[in-house]
Write a protein that holds these residues in place. Structure first.
Motif, PDB file in Angstrom:
ATOM      1  N   ILE A   1       3.254   2.313  12.026  1.00  0.00           N
ATOM      2  CA  ILE A   1       2.188   1.818  11.140  1.00  0.00           C
ATOM      3  C   ILE A   1       2.085   0.297  11.247  1.00  0.00           C
ATOM      4  CG2 ILE A   1       1.453   1.539   8.741  1.00  0.00           C
ATOM      5  CD1 ILE A   1       2.621   4.158   8.023  1.00  0.00           C
TER       6      ILE A   1
ATOM      7  N   PRO B   1       0.828  -1.214   0.000  1.00  0.00           N
ATOM      8  CA  PRO B   1       0.000   0.000   0.000  1.00  0.00           C
ATOM      9  C   PRO B   1       0.860   1.260   0.000  1.00  0.00           C
ATOM     10  CG  PRO B   1       0.236  -0.778   2.248  1.00  0.00           C
ATOM     11  CD  PRO B   1       1.104  -1.685   1.391  1.00  0.00           C
ATOM     12  N   GLY B   2       0.302   2.329  -0.506  1.00  0.00           N
ATOM     13  CA  GLY B   2       1.038   3.596  -0.467  1.00  0.00           C
ATOM     14  C   GLY B   2       0.290   4.688  -1.202  1.00  0.00           C
ATOM     15  N   SER B   3       0.864   5.885  -1.135  1.00  0.00           N
ATOM     16  CA  SER B   3       0.253   7.016  -1.855  1.00  0.00           C
ATOM     17  C   SER B   3       0.685   7.016  -3.324  1.00  0.00           C
ATOM     18  CB  SER B   3       0.670   8.338  -1.205  1.00  0.00           C
ATOM     19  OG  SER B   3       0.267   8.367   0.140  1.00  0.00           O
TER      20      SER B   3
ATOM     21  N   THR C   1       0.595  -0.666  14.573  1.00  0.00           N
ATOM     22  CA  THR C   1      -0.831  -0.309  14.607  1.00  0.00           C
ATOM     23  C   THR C   1      -1.637  -1.346  13.826  1.00  0.00           C
ATOM     24  OG1 THR C   1      -0.242   2.036  14.667  1.00  0.00           O
ATOM     25  CG2 THR C   1      -2.501   1.520  14.051  1.00  0.00           C
ATOM     26  N   ASN C   2      -1.146  -1.695  12.654  1.00  0.00           N
ATOM     27  CA  ASN C   2      -1.870  -2.667  11.826  1.00  0.00           C
ATOM     28  C   ASN C   2      -1.905  -4.050  12.474  1.00  0.00           C
ATOM     29  OD1 ASN C   2      -2.645  -0.926   9.795  1.00  0.00           O
ATOM     30  ND2 ASN C   2      -0.742  -1.188   8.658  1.00  0.00           N
TER      31      ASN C   2
ATOM     32  N   LYS D   1      -4.611  14.132   1.927  1.00  0.00           N
ATOM     33  CA  LYS D   1      -3.225  14.398   1.515  1.00  0.00           C
ATOM     34  C   LYS D   1      -3.076  15.358   0.328  1.00  0.00           C
ATOM     35  CE  LYS D   1      -0.138  11.001   3.394  1.00  0.00           C
ATOM     36  NZ  LYS D   1       0.929  10.049   3.109  1.00  0.00           N
TER      37      LYS D   1
ATOM     38  N   PHE E   1      -7.534   1.639  -2.722  1.00  0.00           N
ATOM     39  CA  PHE E   1      -8.397   1.391  -1.567  1.00  0.00           C
ATOM     40  C   PHE E   1      -8.609   2.672  -0.790  1.00  0.00           C
ATOM     41  CE2 PHE E   1      -5.733   1.382   2.376  1.00  0.00           C
ATOM     42  CZ  PHE E   1      -4.481   1.556   1.803  1.00  0.00           C
TER      43      PHE E   1
ATOM     44  N   ARG F   1       6.356  -2.882   2.763  1.00  0.00           N
ATOM     45  CA  ARG F   1       6.745  -1.472   2.795  1.00  0.00           C
ATOM     46  C   ARG F   1       8.247  -1.368   2.549  1.00  0.00           C
ATOM     47  NH1 ARG F   1       3.623   2.732   2.293  1.00  0.00           N
ATOM     48  NH2 ARG F   1       4.594   3.938   3.959  1.00  0.00           N
TER      49      ARG F   1
ATOM     50  N   LEU G   1      -3.588   4.358  -2.018  1.00  0.00           N
ATOM     51  CA  LEU G   1      -4.510   4.873  -0.997  1.00  0.00           C
ATOM     52  C   LEU G   1      -5.271   6.083  -1.543  1.00  0.00           C
ATOM     53  CD1 LEU G   1      -5.617   5.026   1.930  1.00  0.00           C
ATOM     54  CD2 LEU G   1      -3.715   6.541   2.449  1.00  0.00           C
TER      55      LEU G   1
ATOM     56  N   TYR H   1       8.363   5.873  11.777  1.00  0.00           N
ATOM     57  CA  TYR H   1       7.042   6.008  11.160  1.00  0.00           C
ATOM     58  C   TYR H   1       6.521   4.642  10.708  1.00  0.00           C
ATOM     59  CZ  TYR H   1       3.889   7.309   7.220  1.00  0.00           C
ATOM     60  OH  TYR H   1       2.850   7.420   6.339  1.00  0.00           O
TER      61      TYR H   1
ATOM     62  N   GLY I   1     -10.107   3.957   3.312  1.00  0.00           N
ATOM     63  CA  GLY I   1     -10.391   3.436   4.655  1.00  0.00           C
ATOM     64  C   GLY I   1      -9.166   2.776   5.244  1.00  0.00           C
ATOM     65  N   LEU I   2      -9.415   1.880   6.192  1.00  0.00           N
ATOM     66  CA  LEU I   2      -8.301   1.248   6.895  1.00  0.00           C
ATOM     67  C   LEU I   2      -7.678   0.131   6.064  1.00  0.00           C
ATOM     68  CD1 LEU I   2      -9.579   0.893  10.589  1.00  0.00           C
ATOM     69  CD2 LEU I   2      -7.854   2.486   9.712  1.00  0.00           C
ATOM     70  N   LEU I   3      -6.355   0.063   6.108  1.00  0.00           N
ATOM     71  CA  LEU I   3      -5.647  -0.995   5.382  1.00  0.00           C
ATOM     72  C   LEU I   3      -6.051  -2.381   5.905  1.00  0.00           C
ATOM     73  CD1 LEU I   3      -3.440  -1.847   3.341  1.00  0.00           C
ATOM     74  CD2 LEU I   3      -1.801  -1.686   5.229  1.00  0.00           C
TER      75      LEU I   3
HETATM   76  O1  PNS Z   1       3.060   6.124   0.757  1.00  0.00           O
HETATM   77  P1  PNS Z   1       2.596   6.502   2.141  1.00  0.00           P
HETATM   78  O2  PNS Z   1       1.749   7.756   2.096  1.00  0.00           O
HETATM   79  O3  PNS Z   1       3.731   6.598   3.119  1.00  0.00           O
HETATM   80  O4  PNS Z   1       1.646   5.297   2.628  1.00  0.00           O
HETATM   81  C1  PNS Z   1       1.011   5.324   3.897  1.00  0.00           C
HETATM   82  C2  PNS Z   1      -0.024   4.183   4.011  1.00  0.00           C
HETATM   83  C3  PNS Z   1      -0.942   4.170   2.797  1.00  0.00           C
HETATM   84  C4  PNS Z   1       0.667   2.853   4.109  1.00  0.00           C
HETATM   85  C5  PNS Z   1      -0.834   4.395   5.311  1.00  0.00           C
HETATM   86  O5  PNS Z   1      -1.147   5.756   5.442  1.00  0.00           O
HETATM   87  C6  PNS Z   1      -2.127   3.588   5.346  1.00  0.00           C
HETATM   88  O6  PNS Z   1      -2.121   2.385   5.321  1.00  0.00           O
HETATM   89  N1  PNS Z   1      -3.275   4.318   5.379  1.00  0.00           N
HETATM   90  C7  PNS Z   1      -4.576   3.715   5.370  1.00  0.00           C
HETATM   91  C8  PNS Z   1      -5.322   4.053   6.660  1.00  0.00           C
HETATM   92  C9  PNS Z   1      -4.894   3.117   7.784  1.00  0.00           C
HETATM   93  O7  PNS Z   1      -5.046   1.922   7.704  1.00  0.00           O
HETATM   94  N2  PNS Z   1      -4.376   3.724   8.883  1.00  0.00           N
HETATM   95  C10 PNS Z   1      -3.936   2.945  10.027  1.00  0.00           C
HETATM   96  C11 PNS Z   1      -2.460   2.595   9.972  1.00  0.00           C
HETATM   97  S1  PNS Z   1      -1.483   4.057  10.213  1.00  0.00           S
END
Ligand code: PNS
Length: 171
Positions: free
Chosen positions: A101, A7-9, A104-105, A41, A69, A87, A36, A97, A71-73
């Motif tokens: 993440i 996942p990512g931007s 948290t996941n 953003k 996607f 990642r 995402l 960072y 919402g939440l990953l």
């Molecule tokens: O490329 P990025 O912006 O560093 O990616 C960040 C990403 C997409 C991995 C993260 O922001 C994400 O998974 N966002 C979805 C929302 C989510 O699940 N948030 C809870 C975990 S921080």
């Protein structure tokens, strides 16, 4: 089947991302790169544009799919049967960072979503999408950062933006 999601931007995808995608594809049976859809953003490229870029750049990688996607990953991962999130780590500064993440996941998914890190190749460790955008915004050379078609899209975006600003100043 070992499936993973990356996942990512991806705003936009760089050679650094592509390197991680290729290496993940060698280590998993199937890798889904997922953009995402995050309106907070304020991305330069739309989700559709970012998906198209990734599709074009990965067209020769048969076990790579592209999706988006919101919402939440962990919810997206559960829906699609992904138990691993991929990642990239460029430097120690990314680590805090990324660790947050990942943890948290792991916590939110009750251990159902693990994170696997690939360290960026040395030649890509300086690369970031925001750096690439800043260089392109001022007309700099991004040919070592992104594929040529992405460089063209970047210059086109900033030409439009600069033209819009000039028109605004004249009105
Ligand atoms: O490329 P990025 O912006 O560093 O990616 C960040 C990403 C997409 C991995 C993260 O922001 C994400 O998974 N966002 C979805 C929302 C989510 O699940 N948030 C809870 C975990 S921080």
């Amino acid at each position: 089947m070992r499936k993973a999601v990356y996942p990512g931007s991806f705003d936009p995808m760089t050679f650094g991302h592509l390197d991680i995608i290729k290496r993940a594809a060698q280590n998993f049976d199937e890798v889904t790169v997922s953009v995402l859809n995050n309106k907070i953003k304020n991305p330069l490229f739309s989700v559709e544009e970012r998906v198209k870029i990734l599709e074009k750049a990965t067209k020769d990688l048969p076990n790579v799919k592209v999706d988006s996607f919101s919402g939440l990953l962990i919810d997206y991962a559960a829906e699609h049967g992904f138990h691993v999130s991929v990642r990239g780590l460029r430097a120690i500064t990314d680590f805090e960072y990324e660790l947050q993440i990942a943890q948290t996941n792991s916590k939110l998914s009750h251990g159902n979503l693990d994170t696997v890190f690939f360290t960026a190749g040395l030649e890509y460790s300086y690369l970031s999408s925001s750096g690439v955008k800043e260089i392109a915004c001022f007309g700099g050379d991004v040919s070592e950062c992104v594929p040529d078609f992405v460089a063209d899209m970047l210059y086109e975006k900033y030409n439009q933006k600069h033209k819009g600003e000039t028109d605004e100043q004249q009105n």
